[in-house]
Design an enzyme around this catalytic site. Sequence first.
Site, PDB file in Angstrom:
ATOM      1  N   HIS A  74       0.843  -1.203   0.000  1.00 61.67           N
ATOM      2  CA  HIS A  74       0.000   0.000   0.000  1.00 61.67           C
ATOM      3  C   HIS A  74       0.872   1.244   0.000  1.00 61.67           C
ATOM      4  O   HIS A  74       1.968   1.253   0.572  1.00 61.67           O
ATOM      5  CB  HIS A  74      -0.981   0.006   1.175  1.00 61.67           C
ATOM      6  CG  HIS A  74      -0.353   0.017   2.545  1.00 61.67           C
ATOM      7  ND1 HIS A  74       0.059   1.182   3.173  1.00 61.67           N
ATOM      8  CD2 HIS A  74      -0.092  -0.976   3.419  1.00 61.67           C
ATOM      9  CE1 HIS A  74       0.543   0.894   4.371  1.00 61.67           C
ATOM     10  NE2 HIS A  74       0.474  -0.414   4.545  1.00 61.67           N
ATOM     11  N   ASP A  76      -0.318   4.355   0.994  1.00 61.57           N
ATOM     12  CA  ASP A  76      -0.707   5.335   2.005  1.00 61.57           C
ATOM     13  C   ASP A  76       0.068   5.111   3.295  1.00 61.57           C
ATOM     14  O   ASP A  76       0.572   4.015   3.570  1.00 61.57           O
ATOM     15  CB  ASP A  76      -2.214   5.274   2.274  1.00 61.57           C
ATOM     16  CG  ASP A  76      -2.661   3.926   2.827  1.00 61.57           C
ATOM     17  OD1 ASP A  76      -2.401   2.905   2.161  1.00 61.57           O
ATOM     18  OD2 ASP A  76      -3.270   3.882   3.924  1.00 61.57           O
ATOM     19  N   ASP A 106       6.611   0.882   6.958  1.00 62.89           N
ATOM     20  CA  ASP A 106       5.215   0.509   6.712  1.00 62.89           C
ATOM     21  C   ASP A 106       4.604   1.405   5.650  1.00 62.89           C
ATOM     22  O   ASP A 106       3.995   2.408   5.956  1.00 62.89           O
ATOM     23  CB  ASP A 106       4.438   0.609   8.028  1.00 62.89           C
ATOM     24  CG  ASP A 106       3.007   0.144   7.914  1.00 62.89           C
ATOM     25  OD1 ASP A 106       2.650  -0.501   6.920  1.00 62.89           O
ATOM     26  OD2 ASP A 106       2.226   0.453   8.831  1.00 62.89           O
ATOM     27  N   GLU A 138      -5.071   1.633   2.938  1.00 65.25           N
ATOM     28  CA  GLU A 138      -4.974   0.412   3.735  1.00 65.25           C
ATOM     29  C   GLU A 138      -5.076   0.740   5.217  1.00 65.25           C
ATOM     30  O   GLU A 138      -5.681  -0.011   5.995  1.00 65.25           O
ATOM     31  CB  GLU A 138      -3.644  -0.284   3.429  1.00 65.25           C
ATOM     32  CG  GLU A 138      -3.482  -1.653   4.101  1.00 65.25           C
ATOM     33  CD  GLU A 138      -2.916  -1.600   5.511  1.00 65.25           C
ATOM     34  OE1 GLU A 138      -2.982  -2.633   6.205  1.00 65.25           O
ATOM     35  OE2 GLU A 138      -2.422  -0.526   5.939  1.00 65.25           O
ATOM     36  N   GLU A 139      -4.498   1.866   5.612  1.00 67.48           N
ATOM     37  CA  GLU A 139      -4.478   2.227   7.029  1.00 67.48           C
ATOM     38  C   GLU A 139      -5.858   2.610   7.549  1.00 67.48           C
ATOM     39  O   GLU A 139      -6.052   2.763   8.754  1.00 67.48           O
ATOM     40  CB  GLU A 139      -3.499   3.387   7.260  1.00 67.48           C
ATOM     41  CG  GLU A 139      -2.057   3.089   6.876  1.00 67.48           C
ATOM     42  CD  GLU A 139      -1.370   2.122   7.828  1.00 67.48           C
ATOM     43  OE1 GLU A 139      -2.041   1.621   8.751  1.00 67.48           O
ATOM     44  OE2 GLU A 139      -0.169   1.858   7.643  1.00 67.48           O
ATOM     45  N   GLU A 166       3.953  -6.463   4.198  1.00 67.76           N
ATOM     46  CA  GLU A 166       3.916  -5.757   5.474  1.00 67.76           C
ATOM     47  C   GLU A 166       5.129  -6.151   6.316  1.00 67.76           C
ATOM     48  O   GLU A 166       5.687  -7.246   6.159  1.00 67.76           O
ATOM     49  CB  GLU A 166       2.633  -6.098   6.229  1.00 67.76           C
ATOM     50  CG  GLU A 166       1.367  -5.522   5.621  1.00 67.76           C
ATOM     51  CD  GLU A 166       1.170  -4.050   5.935  1.00 67.76           C
ATOM     52  OE1 GLU A 166       2.034  -3.451   6.609  1.00 67.76           O
ATOM     53  OE2 GLU A 166       0.147  -3.489   5.497  1.00 67.76           O
TER      54      GLU A 166
END
Length: 374
Positions: A74, A76, A106, A138-139, A166
């Site tokens: 991801h 974001d 991350d 995603e967050e 991740e």
Amino acid sequence: MKSPIPTAETMLARLVGFDSVSGRPNAPIIGFVQDWLAGHGLRAHVLPGPEGDRANLFVTIGPADRPGYVLSGHLDVVPATEPGWQGDPFTLRSDGARLIGRGACDMKGFVAAMLAMAPELAAMDLRVPVHLALSYDEELGCRGVRHLLSALPELCAPPAGAIIGEPSNLTPVLAHKGKAAVRLVARGVPGHSSRPDLGANAIHALVPALAAAVAQARALEAGPQDDRFAPPYSSLQVGTVAGGQALNIIPDAATAEIEARAIAGVEPLTLLDPVRAAARSAGVEVQDLAHYPALALDPGHPLAALARDLSGRAPLGAVSYGTEAGLFQQAGIPAVICGPGDIDRAHKPEEYLTRNELAETCAMIRHLGEHACA
């Protein structure tokens, strides 16, 4: 003319330089990735989400009509407003072996390795494809990847597996908990606290649902157990409560946010059923915030063995945090978590990835390309 091939560290610096905080338009970083891939002859599919101002990106390297492997990350990041930063969070800094910046761990480090290795993968004689999948928000509950997954049948043959990068210290992770979250919104009638008979207290309206949440949390401790997780049971908690203006004013609005985390085999949404029922009986609105399923990859699955061979590390049974991997699994794509860095560094000031971790990730992706050539 092709764009110059950057090192993974240079690519990470470019990615960290985008302030791609969740919930905001992401056209700048998506456009950068699309243009860079195009400079190496790779056509990226930009897949806008329903929000209209952010998009996913998907590119296939190799024959799209054969089952291959997805590398997923991801773009974001969480906000970087903590006071502990020693420099601009959106400018990559080095401190010895550490590469510091918001998202370095991350999970822009994994994405940087994906993109830096893409030209090398494109030069290989791949018998099966390697797909690069980049998602948004995603967050905020894995919002963007759902739309990416729904578009896959039009873009490629059903993938044989997905590696979600991740932070896991490049150790394959076979299972994680699922999650569901809701916001409760209570509305009352304001007035002077000396005349409660003339108003309606919104905070009081939340109490039945909050009590149900506490009771459910206690009940889950004695519910189904899975020793792979810590704690080994599903959990529920009230995360935020807000409301009221002053002690002598009847609150006319109040909110609470509640999350449930479910062990594999338990549907996260069902854990919130007692809370929903109590809220509705009190006239409180229930708003869904997030929902994603647990991940559970059989240790005997070929993807588990492949992830072990690629990373050089034995798989780990489970982690308690959640990822997009459960949604890939739900879509019929076997998934495993395997990415650089430690989750304990994420969402903190001075978030970092080491140069060695970045190099190891590039090596893992190279090994995947070699496997796809066999």
